[in-house]
Write an enzyme that holds these catalytic residues in place. Structure first.
Site, mmCIF file in Angstrom:
data_model
loop_
_atom_site.group_PDB
_atom_site.id
_atom_site.type_symbol
_atom_site.label_atom_id
_atom_site.label_comp_id
_atom_site.label_asym_id
_atom_site.label_seq_id
_atom_site.Cartn_x
_atom_site.Cartn_y
_atom_site.Cartn_z
ATOM 1 N N GLU A 189 0.872 -1.170 0.000
ATOM 2 C CA GLU A 189 0.000 0.000 0.000
ATOM 3 C C GLU A 189 0.914 1.226 0.000
ATOM 4 O O GLU A 189 1.460 1.600 1.039
ATOM 5 C CB GLU A 189 -0.894 -0.023 1.238
ATOM 6 C CG GLU A 189 -1.943 -1.103 1.208
ATOM 7 C CD GLU A 189 -3.083 -0.768 0.245
ATOM 8 O OE1 GLU A 189 -3.231 0.404 -0.120
ATOM 9 O OE2 GLU A 189 -3.824 -1.688 -0.133
ATOM 10 N N CYS B 226 -2.096 9.629 2.487
ATOM 11 C CA CYS B 226 -1.560 9.061 1.223
ATOM 12 C C CYS B 226 -2.493 9.334 0.053
ATOM 13 O O CYS B 226 -2.054 9.429 -1.080
ATOM 14 C CB CYS B 226 -1.329 7.576 1.371
ATOM 15 S SG CYS B 226 -2.818 6.623 1.567
HETATM 16 N N1 LIG Z 1 -1.384 3.283 0.450
HETATM 17 C C1 LIG Z 1 -1.647 3.581 1.699
HETATM 18 O O1 LIG Z 1 -2.623 3.103 2.305
HETATM 19 C C2 LIG Z 1 -0.759 4.502 2.433
HETATM 20 C C3 LIG Z 1 0.459 4.875 1.933
HETATM 21 N N2 LIG Z 1 1.273 5.720 2.658
HETATM 22 C C4 LIG Z 1 2.534 6.147 2.079
HETATM 23 O O2 LIG Z 1 3.562 6.012 3.066
HETATM 24 C C5 LIG Z 1 4.499 7.079 2.952
HETATM 25 C C6 LIG Z 1 4.593 7.845 4.258
HETATM 26 O O3 LIG Z 1 4.687 6.945 5.317
HETATM 27 P P1 LIG Z 1 6.121 6.643 5.970
HETATM 28 O O4 LIG Z 1 5.875 5.935 7.261
HETATM 29 O O5 LIG Z 1 6.970 7.852 5.957
HETATM 30 O O6 LIG Z 1 6.703 5.578 4.943
HETATM 31 P P2 LIG Z 1 8.063 4.761 5.085
HETATM 32 O O7 LIG Z 1 8.124 3.941 3.888
HETATM 33 O O8 LIG Z 1 9.192 5.648 5.434
HETATM 34 O O9 LIG Z 1 7.829 3.815 6.382
HETATM 35 C C7 LIG Z 1 6.795 2.834 6.360
HETATM 36 C C8 LIG Z 1 7.169 1.756 7.369
HETATM 37 O O10 LIG Z 1 8.372 1.126 6.950
HETATM 38 C C9 LIG Z 1 9.375 1.250 7.975
HETATM 39 N N3 LIG Z 1 10.661 1.456 7.331
HETATM 40 C C10 LIG Z 1 11.294 2.624 7.096
HETATM 41 N N4 LIG Z 1 12.469 2.399 6.484
HETATM 42 C C11 LIG Z 1 12.583 1.052 6.338
HETATM 43 C C12 LIG Z 1 13.579 0.178 5.781
HETATM 44 N N5 LIG Z 1 14.712 0.660 5.266
HETATM 45 N N6 LIG Z 1 13.349 -1.160 5.809
HETATM 46 C C13 LIG Z 1 12.198 -1.652 6.329
HETATM 47 N N7 LIG Z 1 11.222 -0.883 6.879
HETATM 48 C C14 LIG Z 1 11.431 0.445 6.881
HETATM 49 C C15 LIG Z 1 8.937 2.462 8.768
HETATM 50 O O11 LIG Z 1 9.498 2.380 10.071
HETATM 51 P P3 LIG Z 1 9.671 3.757 10.891
HETATM 52 O O12 LIG Z 1 8.480 4.622 10.608
HETATM 53 O O13 LIG Z 1 9.763 3.296 12.331
HETATM 54 O O14 LIG Z 1 10.934 4.398 10.378
HETATM 55 C C16 LIG Z 1 7.430 2.305 8.766
HETATM 56 O O15 LIG Z 1 7.030 1.362 9.758
HETATM 57 C C17 LIG Z 1 3.984 7.959 1.836
HETATM 58 O O16 LIG Z 1 4.592 7.605 0.620
HETATM 59 C C18 LIG Z 1 2.500 7.621 1.786
HETATM 60 O O17 LIG Z 1 1.950 7.863 0.511
HETATM 61 C C19 LIG Z 1 0.905 6.201 3.892
HETATM 62 C C20 LIG Z 1 -0.322 5.846 4.404
HETATM 63 C C21 LIG Z 1 -1.240 4.980 3.723
HETATM 64 C C1 LIG Z 2 -8.729 9.128 5.983
HETATM 65 C C2 LIG Z 2 -7.860 7.956 6.307
HETATM 66 C C3 LIG Z 2 -6.776 7.731 5.246
HETATM 67 C C4 LIG Z 2 -5.823 6.627 5.630
HETATM 68 C C5 LIG Z 2 -4.864 6.237 4.539
HETATM 69 C C6 LIG Z 2 -4.083 7.394 3.974
HETATM 70 O O1 LIG Z 2 -3.049 7.787 4.504
HETATM 71 O O2 LIG Z 2 -4.566 7.930 2.976
#
Ligand SMILES: NC(=O)C1=CN([C@@H]2O[C@H](COP(=O)(O)OP(=O)(O)OC[C@H]3O[C@@H](n4cnc5c(N)ncnc54)[C@H](OP(=O)(O)O)[C@@H]3O)[C@@H](O)[C@H]2O)C=CC1
Ligand SMILES: CCCCCC(=O)O
Length: 455
Positions: free
Chosen positions: A210, A244
């Site tokens: 996702e 996202c």
């Molecule tokens: N499609 C969807 O439903 C959604 C998509 N997103 C997307 O997620 C992004 C923002 O979220 P964000 O948390 O910053 O995303 P990241 O990809 O930075 O992190 C996602 C998860 O992966 C972990 N992580 C980070 N680096 C690594 C690595 N090198 N190896 C393995 N795991 C790792 C993070 O840990 P930690 O945070 O502890 O560093 C976190 O638990 C945006 O691109 C957004 O569009 C967000 C919400 C919903």
């Molecule tokens: C409104 C809730 C949205 C959750 C997933 C996202 O980050 O888009």
């Protein structure tokens, strides 16, 4: 860091003992999960406020309420989903009975992001439990209070095992990814999604990714601009833009641009007052790193509205900037309260511009013209989206939620979660009352019959 190998052995033992099996037990576990959440709601709301500045209303609507509704929907339909389904059989299979038997993958890993740290960890967990899996959940280290309450909830809801939370940052994720899981459900950036997919390939583990990207919001010249502005502001500035599926940028017909910007400014004032930095209804940016990145975006180009900020409190007001395709803000996912506005003259120009870029997670279109709606939905591939609204396609369990291309693989919510976390096993029960010799090499007429049957 906990001993991941030992944790996984316990989860696999839990599965081997058949504890995940019965639908009745899964229903009980989902009820226990809801009760564990409800009894800790005040703590959870406080954690969401402390980690991300979320108001109670926003936290309930976008985090807790969505989870309650998903648990209720899954509990209502699980018996039907989990029941083996009869399948038709062809003439070549005369006498046989075919069934499709859903079964759990086994032990699954759920990795969640920081922006909806509770909802995006628990929504997939609901699907994993409903399908009979054991689960390990790794929330984000960027929202530590929420992660702590989440661990309390999961431990209380599943005292005998079956689901466990492992807190920590990327290093914990990377250690988890060195182990073999039966499915990995990752929510996060495309950058880390590639890391996850590469690690999963070593064990041939299926993944659901996702991800994110730049989700366009096209506003055609015939749109109801006041209504469009309210719904765009809602979608863009909820959680201070850290969503996202938020409209990443506006693509507006040049005849409607100035009026739309004025209506957007009016909607921002209505939602957050004249000084959003002081509004308890408006969230904050998750970290200094993200704040500085967003401030650079807010400071480039011509500011059409907003621009105020308070670095100490990590607050950046809803900001609208005039932009173009070459601007830095248009080169990466914004994931914050900066809204670039680009204009187009002909609809085909807008469609070509969007379709020539990576497939977005979401797409929004505001128009009253069916031909415009048809043209955009037919010619642009995207994960999912809305016509004349934003975000709301995620808030129904009847629609699969997921990306396509670089914005993701797989989908979930409602029945789609059950399917995502289940393997569909095909079972054909053959008759022993008779045998059809034409299929055996000894049959002289076999090939003639086979040609007639398989044409
Ligand atoms: N499609 C969807 O439903 C959604 C998509 N997103 C997307 O997620 C992004 C923002 O979220 P964000 O948390 O910053 O995303 P990241 O990809 O930075 O992190 C996602 C998860 O992966 C972990 N992580 C980070 N680096 C690594 C690595 N090198 N190896 C393995 N795991 C790792 C993070 O840990 P930690 O945070 O502890 O560093 C976190 O638990 C945006 O691109 C957004 O569009 C967000 C919400 C919903
Ligand atoms: C409104 C809730 C949205 C959750 C997933 C996202 O980050 O888009």
């Amino acid at each position: 860091m906990p001993d991941i190998g030992e944790l996984l052995d316990r989860q696999r033992e839990w599965i081997a003992q058949g504890k995940a099996g019965s639908v009745k037990e899964r229903l009980m576990r989902l009820a226990a999960l809801k009760e564990a959440i409800r009894s800790r709601e005040p703590k959870l709301l406080a954690a969401l406020r402390d980690d991300l500045g979320k108001s109670e209303a926003e936290a309930y609507m976008t985090e807790i309420g969505i989870v309650y509704r998903e648990i209720g929907f899954v509990r209502k339909h699980l018996r039907k989903w989990a029941r083996p389904r009869k399948a038709k059989t062809a003439l070549t299979h005369i006498g046989s009975i075919a069934r499709i038997v859903p079964e759990p993958y086994g032990t699954v890993l759920i990795v969640a992001p920081w922006n909806y740290p509770f909802q995006l960890a628990v929504s997939p967990l609901i699907g994993a439990i409903a399908a009979g899996n054991a689960a390990v959940v790794k929330p984000s280290e960027l929202t530590p209070r929420v992660s702590g309450v989440l661990e309390e909830i999961v431990t209380a809801a599943f005292p005998t095992g079956g689901a466990r939370v492992v807190q920590g940052g990327p290093e914990v994720s990377e250690e988890l990814l060195r182990h073999r899981f039966d499915l990995i459900f990752f929510t996060g950036s495309p950058r880390v999604g590639r890391i996850v997919m590469e690690a999963a390939a070593k064990h041939l583990t299926p993944v659901v990714l996702e991800l994110g990207g730049k989700s366009p919001c096209i506003v055609h010249k015939d749109a109801d601009l006041k209504l469009a502005a309210r719904r765009i502001a809602f979608g863009k500035f909820t959680n201070a833009g850290q969503t996202c599926i938020a409209p990443d940028y506006i693509l507006v017909h040049r005849d409607a641009k100035d009026r739309l910007v004025a209506e957007l400014a009016a909607a921002i004032r209505e939602f957050y007052g004249d000084d959003p930095l002081r509004s308890p209804k408006y969230g904050r940016i998750v970290s200094e790193r993200h704040f500085d990145r967003l401030l650079r975006f807010a400071s480039e180009g011509r500011t059409l509205h907003g621009g105020a900020y308070d670095r100490e409190k990590l607050r950046l007001a809803p900001t609208i900037v005039d932009s173009d395709w070459e601007a830095p803000v248009m080169q990466e996912e914004i994931f914050g309260p900066v809204l670039p506005v680009l204009e187009y003259g002909e609809l085909g120009e807008a469609i070509d511009a969007v379709a020539s870029r990576p497939k977005p997670l979401a797409l929004y279109l505001f128009t009253g013209d069916r031909s415009v709606e048809e043209a955009v939905t037919r010619r642009v591939s995207f994960g999912g989206g809305c016509i004349n609204d934003t975000l709301m396609h995620i808030a129904t369990p009847y629609l699969p939620f997921g990306g396509v291309g670089e914005s993701g693989i797989g989908s979930y919510h409602g029945r789609y979660s059950f399917q995502t976390f289940s393997h569909e096993k095909s079972v054909l029960k053959q008759t022993t009352r008779f045998d059809l010799s034409f299929r055996y090499p000894s049959s002289e007429r076999g090939i003639r019959i086979i040609r007639r049957l398989f044409k």
